[in-house]
Design a protein around this motif. Structure first.
Motif, PDB file in Angstrom:
ATOM      1  N   SER A   8       0.833  -1.210   0.000  1.00 23.40           N
ATOM      2  CA  SER A   8       0.000   0.000   0.000  1.00 23.40           C
ATOM      3  C   SER A   8       0.864   1.254   0.000  1.00 23.40           C
ATOM      4  O   SER A   8       1.969   1.268   0.540  1.00 23.40           O
ATOM      5  N   LYS A   9       0.353   2.303  -0.633  1.00 25.28           N
ATOM      6  CA  LYS A   9       1.065   3.571  -0.713  1.00 25.28           C
ATOM      7  C   LYS A   9       0.591   4.477   0.421  1.00 25.28           C
ATOM      8  O   LYS A   9      -0.602   4.715   0.575  1.00 25.28           O
ATOM      9  N   VAL A  10       1.551   4.958   1.203  1.00 29.18           N
ATOM     10  CA  VAL A  10       1.208   5.708   2.408  1.00 29.18           C
ATOM     11  C   VAL A  10       1.922   7.058   2.429  1.00 29.18           C
ATOM     12  O   VAL A  10       3.136   7.128   2.260  1.00 29.18           O
ATOM     13  N   ASN A  55     -10.122   8.760  -3.814  1.00 26.91           N
ATOM     14  CA  ASN A  55      -9.074   7.731  -3.892  1.00 26.91           C
ATOM     15  C   ASN A  55      -8.216   7.668  -2.625  1.00 26.91           C
ATOM     16  O   ASN A  55      -7.280   6.882  -2.541  1.00 26.91           O
ATOM     17  N   ILE A  56      -8.572   8.475  -1.625  1.00 24.93           N
ATOM     18  CA  ILE A  56      -7.777   8.562  -0.406  1.00 24.93           C
ATOM     19  C   ILE A  56      -8.445   7.802   0.738  1.00 24.93           C
ATOM     20  O   ILE A  56      -9.634   7.973   1.009  1.00 24.93           O
ATOM     21  N   LYS A  57      -7.665   6.963   1.414  1.00 28.86           N
ATOM     22  CA  LYS A  57      -8.096   6.332   2.651  1.00 28.86           C
ATOM     23  C   LYS A  57      -7.488   7.127   3.798  1.00 28.86           C
ATOM     24  O   LYS A  57      -6.278   7.127   3.991  1.00 28.86           O
ATOM     25  N   LEU A  58      -8.346   7.796   4.550  1.00 32.06           N
ATOM     26  CA  LEU A  58      -7.889   8.735   5.566  1.00 32.06           C
ATOM     27  C   LEU A  58      -7.787   8.065   6.929  1.00 32.06           C
ATOM     28  O   LEU A  58      -8.689   7.358   7.369  1.00 32.06           O
ATOM     29  N   ILE A  59      -6.668   8.308   7.599  1.00 31.07           N
ATOM     30  CA  ILE A  59      -6.451   7.803   8.957  1.00 31.07           C
ATOM     31  C   ILE A  59      -5.859   8.940   9.783  1.00 31.07           C
ATOM     32  O   ILE A  59      -4.968   9.646   9.321  1.00 31.07           O
ATOM     33  N   HIS A  60      -6.358   9.112  10.988  1.00 28.73           N
ATOM     34  CA  HIS A  60      -5.736  10.064  11.914  1.00 28.73           C
ATOM     35  C   HIS A  60      -4.888   9.269  12.902  1.00 28.73           C
ATOM     36  O   HIS A  60      -5.345   8.269  13.457  1.00 28.73           O
ATOM     37  N   SER A  61      -3.668   9.705  13.102  1.00 26.81           N
ATOM     38  CA  SER A  61      -2.741   8.947  13.954  1.00 26.81           C
ATOM     39  C   SER A  61      -3.260   8.786  15.372  1.00 26.81           C
ATOM     40  O   SER A  61      -2.911   7.831  16.065  1.00 26.81           O
ATOM     41  N   GLU A  85      -4.712   6.765  -7.856  1.00 29.80           N
ATOM     42  CA  GLU A  85      -4.323   5.505  -7.221  1.00 29.80           C
ATOM     43  C   GLU A  85      -4.834   5.551  -5.781  1.00 29.80           C
ATOM     44  O   GLU A  85      -4.948   6.622  -5.187  1.00 29.80           O
ATOM     45  N   GLU A  86      -5.137   4.383  -5.235  1.00 24.33           N
ATOM     46  CA  GLU A  86      -5.547   4.342  -3.839  1.00 24.33           C
ATOM     47  C   GLU A  86      -4.341   4.653  -2.958  1.00 24.33           C
ATOM     48  O   GLU A  86      -3.292   4.028  -3.074  1.00 24.33           O
ATOM     49  N   ILE A  87      -4.505   5.638  -2.088  1.00 28.42           N
ATOM     50  CA  ILE A  87      -3.418   6.090  -1.221  1.00 28.42           C
ATOM     51  C   ILE A  87      -3.938   6.229   0.207  1.00 28.42           C
ATOM     52  O   ILE A  87      -5.018   6.782   0.431  1.00 28.42           O
ATOM     53  N   TYR A  88      -3.167   5.736   1.145  1.00 24.32           N
ATOM     54  CA  TYR A  88      -3.445   6.000   2.548  1.00 24.32           C
ATOM     55  C   TYR A  88      -2.848   7.361   2.897  1.00 24.32           C
ATOM     56  O   TYR A  88      -1.657   7.596   2.669  1.00 24.32           O
ATOM     57  N   LEU A  89      -3.670   8.229   3.469  1.00 22.84           N
ATOM     58  CA  LEU A  89      -3.191   9.519   3.935  1.00 22.84           C
ATOM     59  C   LEU A  89      -3.380   9.564   5.450  1.00 22.84           C
ATOM     60  O   LEU A  89      -4.501   9.560   5.954  1.00 22.84           O
ATOM     61  N   ILE A  90      -2.265   9.557   6.163  1.00 25.44           N
ATOM     62  CA  ILE A  90      -2.302   9.563   7.623  1.00 25.44           C
ATOM     63  C   ILE A  90      -2.023  10.977   8.118  1.00 25.44           C
ATOM     64  O   ILE A  90      -1.020  11.584   7.761  1.00 25.44           O
ATOM     65  N   CYS A 123      -4.297  17.694  -1.364  1.00 25.66           N
ATOM     66  CA  CYS A 123      -5.412  16.826  -1.771  1.00 25.66           C
ATOM     67  C   CYS A 123      -5.694  16.944  -3.268  1.00 25.66           C
ATOM     68  O   CYS A 123      -6.002  15.947  -3.928  1.00 25.66           O
ATOM     69  N   LYS A 124      -5.591  18.151  -3.795  1.00 25.46           N
ATOM     70  CA  LYS A 124      -5.787  18.346  -5.245  1.00 25.46           C
ATOM     71  C   LYS A 124      -4.757  17.562  -6.034  1.00 25.46           C
ATOM     72  O   LYS A 124      -5.073  16.921  -7.048  1.00 25.46           O
ATOM     73  N   ALA A 125      -3.509  17.572  -5.556  1.00 20.75           N
ATOM     74  CA  ALA A 125      -2.448  16.824  -6.232  1.00 20.75           C
ATOM     75  C   ALA A 125      -2.659  15.322  -6.107  1.00 20.75           C
ATOM     76  O   ALA A 125      -2.455  14.564  -7.069  1.00 20.75           O
ATOM     77  N   LEU A 126      -3.091  14.866  -4.939  1.00 23.02           N
ATOM     78  CA  LEU A 126      -3.315  13.429  -4.734  1.00 23.02           C
ATOM     79  C   LEU A 126      -4.457  12.912  -5.596  1.00 23.02           C
ATOM     80  O   LEU A 126      -4.430  11.772  -6.066  1.00 23.02           O
TER      81      LEU A 126
END
Length: 208
Positions: free
Chosen positions: A19-21, A76-82, A52-57, A44-47
Motif C-alpha cells: 500500500s502507498k502511504v 481515492n484517499i483512505k484517511l487515517i488520523h494517527s 491511485e488508492e493512497i493512505y493519507l495519515i 489533496c488536489k495533487a493526490l
C-alpha cells in the motif's frame, strides 16, 4: 531500524506492505490554521490527480484546535488520523513519503532517510517563514528535503508519484552537519527550530 519499524507499524494499522502511504504533518495551530488549510487542500488536489488508492495519515499539530478540514479528501484517499492508534512521531517510518510545510519532525524524517516534501506556498508556508526572515525551509537548501513553492498541482502530483510508485529513484542528500558549504543552512535550521519551539511565528495576515 526503519524497515523493521515500518513492518511493525503497518501490521498494527492493518496496512499492507504494498500500500502507498503518505503522512501529512499538520501545522494547524491557532495562529497558522489558514496556512495549513491552504497547504492541505493543495496536497489533496495533487493526490486526486494520481488516481491511485493512497493512505493519507494525518499527524495533526499537538496545539491544533480544529482538525475538521482534514476530512475533506478525494475519493481515492483512505484517511487515517494517527490519534486513532495513539501514535505520534513514532509513526513516521511506515510512510513512503512525508509532507508538511515546515516542522521539526521533518528534520527527524530526513534523518531517518525518508522522502520529505516541504510545501511552501507563496500565501501560506513561504509567507509564514518570511516573517522570521527565512526564505526557505533550511533542509530544502541542503537537498535533504524537496521544496514545492507554487500552486502547481501537476508538479506535486508527479513528484509524489515518482516517490510512492517508485517509477524512478528520488535521491535526497543525507544530512551531513560537518560539510563546510552547508554551515549557513544549518545555522538557519537552528534558528528555525528555536522559533518553532518557542511559538514565535506571527499570525499570517488574513485577506478576504
Amino acid at each position: 531500524n526503519v524497515k523493521r519499524e515500518r513492518k511493525i507499524l503497518r501490521e498494527k494499522m492493518n496496512i499492507s506492505e504494498d500500500s502507498k502511504v503518505i503522512i501529512y504533518l499538520g501545522q494547524g495551530t491557532p495562529v497558522n490554521i489558514e496556512n495549513d488549510k491552504k497547504t492541505f487542500m493543495f496536497l489533496c488536489k495533487a493526490l486526486e490527480l494520481i488516481r491511485e488508492e493512497i493512505y493519507l495519515i494525518i499527524r495533526s499539530h499537538p496545539r491544533a484546535e480544529d482538525v475538521s478540514y482534514y476530512s475533506n479528501v478525494p475519493q481515492n484517499i483512505k484517511l487515517i488520523h494517527s490519534l486513532e492508534f495513539n501514535l505520534s512521531d513514532e509513526i513516521l517510518p511506515l510512510a513512503d513519503c512525508i509532507v508538511s510545510m515546515f516542522a521539526t519532525n521533518l528534520v527527524q524524517s530526513a534523518i531517518l532517510g525518508l522522502p520529505v516534501i516541504s510545501i511552501l506556498l507563496p500565501d501560506a508556508g513561504k509567507l509564514q517563514l518570511s516573517k522570521v526572515n527565512l526564505d526557505d525551509f533550511p533542509l530544502n537548501k541542503t537537498g535533504a528535503t524537496i521544496g514545492i513553492y507554487n500552486y502547481d498541482a501537476d508538479k506535486l502530483s508527479n513528484l509524489i508519484k515518482d516517490i510512492i510508485l517508485r517509477n524512478m529513484p528520488v535521491k535526497l542528500e543525507k544530512i551531513r552537519i560537518h560539510d563546510k558549504d552547508r554551515i549557513e543552512a544549518y545555522k538557519e535550521l537552528m534558528v528555525f527550530t528555536k522559533n518553532l519551539q518557542n511559538s514565535t511565528f506571527p499570525a499570517a495576515e488574513h485577506k478576504e
